[in-house]
Scaffold this motif. Structure first.
Motif, mmCIF file in Angstrom:
data_model
loop_
_atom_site.group_PDB
_atom_site.id
_atom_site.type_symbol
_atom_site.label_atom_id
_atom_site.label_comp_id
_atom_site.label_asym_id
_atom_site.label_seq_id
_atom_site.Cartn_x
_atom_site.Cartn_y
_atom_site.Cartn_z
ATOM 1 N N ILE A 1 35.345 -2.624 -27.898
ATOM 2 C CA ILE A 1 33.101 -2.289 -28.054
ATOM 3 C C ILE A 1 33.736 -3.349 -29.605
ATOM 4 O O ILE A 1 33.386 -3.948 -29.997
ATOM 5 N N LEU B 1 33.991 -3.266 -21.038
ATOM 6 C CA LEU B 1 33.127 -3.020 -21.060
ATOM 7 C C LEU B 1 31.576 -2.786 -20.382
ATOM 8 O O LEU B 1 31.136 -2.067 -19.787
ATOM 9 N N ALA C 1 31.541 1.172 -20.503
ATOM 10 C CA ALA C 1 30.916 1.502 -21.709
ATOM 11 C C ALA C 1 29.521 1.089 -21.712
ATOM 12 O O ALA C 1 29.026 1.639 -21.640
ATOM 13 N N VAL D 1 26.755 -2.055 -24.947
ATOM 14 C CA VAL D 1 26.261 -1.218 -26.593
ATOM 15 C C VAL D 1 26.102 -1.842 -26.890
ATOM 16 O O VAL D 1 26.250 -3.431 -27.381
#
Length: 125
Positions: free
Chosen positions: A30, A100, A104, A107
């Motif tokens: 991130i 990512l 994730a 973001v």
């Protein structure tokens, strides 16, 4: 939480994170911080079930390393050179993006808002 803020700031200002198969790798992706993971033990000859090597065989760790963002060092003798190399090398942006996407999601700083809206939709449904 103060600890989480300290962790986030520390990672964001770091050039390199050293960790052993940690979720910190996602935080590093991130923030754009490179990751190096030692996969060797403090003593030679440990049986597999006592060795740090085993954690790199867990499915989620294997997948993370296959994405290419984390550089794994298998031998103590190679570690210092790997640290120097990682500090000198540019960030692998394509590998970072793969982490990512897989771990994730979006973001953009708006995750709490999306979560709150999702909960509200469920409560009013």
């Amino acid at each position: 939480n103060d600890d989480l803020m300290l962790q986030a700031r520390t990672v964001s200002f770091s050039d390199l994170c050293l960790n052993v198969a940690s979720s910190m790798t996602i935080h590093c992706a991130i923030t754009g911080t490179k990751v190096l993971s030692p996969a060797f033990d403090h003593v030679e000859g440990l049986p597999y079930h006592e060795s740090v090597r085993r954690v790199y065989d867990y499915e989620h760790n294997r997948k993370m390393h296959e994405l290419g963002f984390v550089k794994v060092v298998n031998r103590r003798a190679d570690f210092i050179g790997a640290v120097r190399g990682a500090l000198d090398a540019p960030l692998d942006e394509m590998a970072r993006q793969r982490v990512l996407e897989d771990y994730a999601g979006t973001v953009d700083g708006q995750a709490a808002e999306r979560l709150a809206l999702s909960v509200l939709r469920e409560l009013t449904a």
